[in-house]
Write a protein that holds these residues in place. Structure first.
Motif, PDB file in Angstrom:
ATOM      1  N   LEU A 192       0.827  -1.206   0.000  1.00 48.42           N
ATOM      2  CA  LEU A 192       0.000   0.000   0.000  1.00 48.42           C
ATOM      3  C   LEU A 192       0.864   1.259   0.000  1.00 48.42           C
ATOM      4  N   GLU A 193       2.090   1.109  -0.402  1.00 51.11           N
ATOM      5  CA  GLU A 193       3.058   2.216  -0.449  1.00 51.11           C
ATOM      6  C   GLU A 193       3.249   2.867   0.912  1.00 51.11           C
ATOM      7  N   VAL A 194       3.070   2.086   1.968  1.00 47.07           N
ATOM      8  CA  VAL A 194       3.295   2.605   3.317  1.00 47.07           C
ATOM      9  C   VAL A 194       4.771   2.402   3.644  1.00 47.07           C
ATOM     10  N   GLU A 195       5.426   3.502   4.008  1.00 49.46           N
ATOM     11  CA  GLU A 195       6.871   3.411   4.281  1.00 49.46           C
ATOM     12  C   GLU A 195       7.149   3.716   5.743  1.00 49.46           C
ATOM     13  N   ASN A 196       6.908   2.719   6.592  1.00 52.52           N
ATOM     14  CA  ASN A 196       7.177   2.916   8.020  1.00 52.52           C
ATOM     15  C   ASN A 196       8.681   2.799   8.286  1.00 52.52           C
ATOM     16  N   LEU A 208      -6.552  -5.686   0.324  1.00 49.33           N
ATOM     17  CA  LEU A 208      -5.739  -6.063  -0.842  1.00 49.33           C
ATOM     18  C   LEU A 208      -6.579  -6.235  -2.095  1.00 49.33           C
ATOM     19  N   GLU A 209      -7.783  -6.741  -1.875  1.00 52.60           N
ATOM     20  CA  GLU A 209      -8.679  -6.926  -3.001  1.00 52.60           C
ATOM     21  C   GLU A 209      -8.998  -5.558  -3.631  1.00 52.60           C
ATOM     22  N   LEU A 210      -9.233  -4.558  -2.771  1.00 52.34           N
ATOM     23  CA  LEU A 210      -9.561  -3.227  -3.286  1.00 52.34           C
ATOM     24  C   LEU A 210      -8.374  -2.612  -4.004  1.00 52.34           C
ATOM     25  N   LYS A 211      -7.214  -2.794  -3.406  1.00 54.15           N
ATOM     26  CA  LYS A 211      -6.000  -2.255  -4.027  1.00 54.15           C
ATOM     27  C   LYS A 211      -5.783  -2.898  -5.391  1.00 54.15           C
ATOM     28  N   ASN A 212      -5.990  -4.201  -5.466  1.00 54.65           N
ATOM     29  CA  ASN A 212      -5.769  -4.889  -6.740  1.00 54.65           C
ATOM     30  C   ASN A 212      -6.787  -4.478  -7.799  1.00 54.65           C
ATOM     31  N   THR A 213      -7.989  -4.152  -7.360  1.00 55.66           N
ATOM     32  CA  THR A 213      -9.016  -3.766  -8.337  1.00 55.66           C
ATOM     33  C   THR A 213      -8.844  -2.323  -8.800  1.00 55.66           C
ATOM     34  N   TYR A 214      -8.590  -1.414  -7.856  1.00 56.09           N
ATOM     35  CA  TYR A 214      -8.638   0.016  -8.211  1.00 56.09           C
ATOM     36  C   TYR A 214      -7.263   0.687  -8.257  1.00 56.09           C
ATOM     37  N   GLY A 215      -6.262  -0.001  -7.783  1.00 52.81           N
ATOM     38  CA  GLY A 215      -4.931   0.606  -7.766  1.00 52.81           C
ATOM     39  C   GLY A 215      -4.666   1.240  -6.423  1.00 52.81           C
ATOM     40  N   VAL A 216      -3.417   1.241  -6.032  1.00 54.07           N
ATOM     41  CA  VAL A 216      -3.079   1.680  -4.680  1.00 54.07           C
ATOM     42  C   VAL A 216      -3.361   3.166  -4.472  1.00 54.07           C
ATOM     43  N   ASP A 217      -3.064   3.994  -5.469  1.00 49.00           N
ATOM     44  CA  ASP A 217      -3.259   5.432  -5.272  1.00 49.00           C
ATOM     45  C   ASP A 217      -4.737   5.791  -5.145  1.00 49.00           C
ATOM     46  N   ALA A 218      -5.553   5.162  -5.995  1.00 50.11           N
ATOM     47  CA  ALA A 218      -6.981   5.468  -5.954  1.00 50.11           C
ATOM     48  C   ALA A 218      -7.562   5.035  -4.609  1.00 50.11           C
ATOM     49  N   PHE A 219      -7.118   3.904  -4.115  1.00 46.28           N
ATOM     50  CA  PHE A 219      -7.608   3.388  -2.830  1.00 46.28           C
ATOM     51  C   PHE A 219      -7.190   4.330  -1.694  1.00 46.28           C
TER      52      PHE A 219
END
Ligand code: ME8
Length: 640
Positions: free
Chosen positions: A85-89, A308-319
């Motif tokens: 999810l492009e999270v950079e902890n 993850l399902e949402l990210k895969n469907t709509y893309g990480v940025d849109a989510f």
């Protein structure tokens, strides 16, 4: 002086896998991290997992595994999710790590030596879901107000932390620092909790009952209470007590939590810090809850959203954008895939995507992709673009600082809207024919406006931001948000296709095309055969929201043999007009548990609004038979 920024999420329980709620908090923390990095600050972002306590042991026992194995498995799931999810902890902490165990034991010993921990006996109502006791005033109908479950009465000898002793100090601190807990509604809630004396905090569990925890350094027969252990992660994470990071970052500590864990963070934690002699954190930022299709997200309702399902469907940025834009920080919000699609199409495909593709294509068409020099603001319209960009930056920064992330996004979209209108009004396609001078100015102002947009969306949509800035000949961030005119004339602008291709709305049954014209017999047989082998994807089925419902009212519709109007409880009450009147008398229907499709677009049947469809099939006697259940279902539960 160098600015520091320290941001944390709650550390999540490892009894379950990550869901939408965890993702929201963590994405918000990542957005703030990226924003503060852009400001040039030194940022530390901590997240992780909370692994001790009854709840983990109980779940592991139920699954026939050990607490350690369960913790390893689910902690791994959280850790693996964040990069997706492009999270950079900066660090992922686990409370079972040795450095954390040491810090917790050191603090316990310190507070004990200072005389703020004593041995005693306590009886109270405990919620295992929350891992805490509830006071009489907090209990609703004998149940935990968060989990809506019966509480367990527990009485045992334990160690207690003198929390009440610090109540007057905490009230003063909150009054002296009005944004210590924000938004304001939560600050008021905390002041409400502090109006009455506090129970001292029970901070141990006897090993005779629970061994999965950190041993008390002053009594080996006890382990530490999970919240006392968990909160301290915020110190361990940055190297308390001696680490250099601790000195730099602690004074800039910002916690983000959901409203469910307000009390531990706003009451237990500051008093624990005070007793240890550590300054309180700077702010506690509290957000509301995501509900799904108007109901609380819960395993038993089967409506837990898989990120993850949402990210895969709509893309990480849109989510990520949807999460930030849709929820008013501090209030509850409803999640539905429909709402996500609507936002995607309106804000991303239309407003932002169109702006970027039409603007870059115009530079390509009219100037061979080379940005012309049109920096001089000539007209009122040019000035509006420049002034809006500069004003929006200020407004956006103010909103980000105060955690009003959704309105910060609204600021950016107000700039996008001004830019789209500017293009429409300036009509570059006409200028291209008769006013090349003016065309240069318009192209430059348009592209410089797009640069501002790209920079401002960076914390929320890092990949999209990068892509636009690269198209503008800017590999890295420009960060010249105080200057309108930083984009150098002469740079090569790359034409962009749609950044966010439109997403079809979910196809509803009543939107299906009209019946195709009748086919010749042979073809008909073939079509039937095809239909039988017409396999669908599981995702197609998943689009259909099927729920268990209970009929609460039923009445015949006048002038119709077949139609009955039903009120059905599916978590909320919906009205459905159904053609089952020839098969069932209305009074026979009330109380029946049925299967309902709940995400149909409302339709009118003989003038009656119908917001769903029930499932039925044919009985041998020619009547209809309702699809029902072989034992009483949870009303509103998803059928899957
Ligand atoms: O409470 N909507 O862990 P947890 C929005 N281990 N956010 C939600 C949410 C929802 N429906 N459901 C969960 C714990 N969250 C403790 C914390 S910290 C020292 C210890 C998010 O796994 C939100 O941030 O139950 C909430 O506070 C957190 O997950 C609770 O996570």
């Amino acid at each position: 002086m160098k600015g520091y920024f320290y941001i944390t999420t709650p550390i999540y329980y490892v009894n379950a896998r990550p869901h939408l709620g965890h993702v929201y908090t963590t994405v918000i923390a990542d957005v703030m991290t990226r924003y503060h990095r852009l400001l040039g600050e030194d940022v530390f972002f901590l997240t992780g997992t909370d692994e001790h306590g009854d709840k983990i042991v109980e779940t592991a026992r139920g699954l026939g595994t050990t607490a350690k194995a369960l913790a390893d498995e689910n902690s791994g799931r959280f850790r693996a999710l964040w990069p997706e999810l492009e999270v950079e902890n900066s660090r992922f902490i686990r409370t079972t790590e040795p450095d954390h165990v040491r810090v917790v034991q050191a603090i316990l010993q310190d507070v004990y030596d200072k005389g703020d921990i004593y041995f005693g006996e306590y009886g109270g109502h405990y919620c295992i879901g929350c891992e805490r006791f509830f006071t009489e005033t907090e209990i609703v109908d004998g149940k935990c107000p968060i989990h809506d479950k019966e509480l367990t009465f527990r009485q045992e000898q334990n160690y207690f932390f003198k929390m009440e002793k610090y109540r007057p100090w905490l009230i003063d601190h909150i009054n002296g620092n009005p944004d210590f807990v924000r938004p304001e509604r939560y600050r008021n809630e905390v002041l409400g909790m502090l109006r009455e004396p506090l129970d001292d905090l029970c901070i141990s569990r006897p090993k005779s009952r629970l061994t999965w925890g950190i041993e008390l350094p002053f009594d080996h027969d006890y382990v530490c209470y999970v919240w006392f252990d968990a909160l301290i992660n915020y110190l361990t994470g940055i190297g308390y007590p001696d680490g250099e990071r601790f000195g730099d970052y602690w004074g800039a500590a910002q916690h983000i939590v959901g409203k469910d864990i307000l009390k531990p963070h706003a009451v237990y934690w500051p008093t624990m810090l005070k007793a240890t002699g550590i300054d309180p954190y700077r702010n506690l930022n509290v957000h509301g809850f995501w509900n799904v299709d108007q109901a609380k997200m819960s395993k038993s309702l089967g409506n837990v959203v898989d990120p993850l399902e949402l990210k895969n469907t709509y893309g990480v940025d849109a989510f990520r954008y949807f999460l930030v834009r849709e929820m008013v920080f501090g209030l509850d919000s409803n999640f539905s895939e429909e709402a996500l699609i609507e936002r995607y199409n309106a804000d991303l495909a239309n407003d932002l995507g169109n702006l970027v593709s039409r603007s870059t294509k115009m530079v390509s068409r009219y100037f061979d992709g080379v940005l012309p020099d049109g920096r001089e603001t000539a007209t009122e319209d040019d000035r509006e673009v420049r002034d809006t960009a500069l004003r929006v930056v200020k407004e956006y920064q103010g909103r980000m600082e105060s955690f009003e992330l959704h309105t910060a996004m609204m600021s950016v979209w107000s700039l996008i809207s001004v830019l789209n209108k500017y293009i429409d009004k300036s009509a570059p396609w006409t200028l291209a024919k008769n006013d090349p001078e003016r065309l240069r100015t318009v192209m430059y102002h348009m592209m410089e406006g797009v640069r501002f947009v790209a920079e401002l969306i960076c914390p929320v949509m890092p990949a999209t931001s990068r892509r636009i800035l690269e198209a503008l000949g800017r590999g890295g961030m420009v960060q010249a948000l105080d200057t309108f005119g930083a984009l150098a004339p002469g740079v090569k602008i790359e034409a962009q296709e749609a950044l966010f291709p439109r997403v079809e709305r979910m196809k509803k049954v009543d939107e299906a095309p009209a019946q195709p014209p009748a086919k010749p017999k042979k073809e008909k047989a073939k079509a039937k055969e095809m239909e039988e082998v017409n396999l669908i994807d599981i995702a197609d089925f998943a689009r259909c929201r099927l729920k268990a419902g209970r009929i609460v009212e039923a009445a015949k519709v006048e002038k119709s043999d077949k139609l009955v109007v039903l009120k059905v409880d599916v978590g909320t009450t919906v009205q459905i007009a159904a053609g089952i009147g020839a098969s069932y008398a209305p009074e026979e229907l009330v109380g029946k548990y049925i299967a309902v499709v709940t995400n149909l677009k409302p339709a009118r049947l003989m003038g009656i609004e119908s917001a769903g469809m029930l499932l039925a099939t044919d009985a041998p006697d020619g009547r209809l038979a309702l699809v029902s259940f072989d034992r009483e279902p949870v009303v509103g539960a998803r059928i899957r």
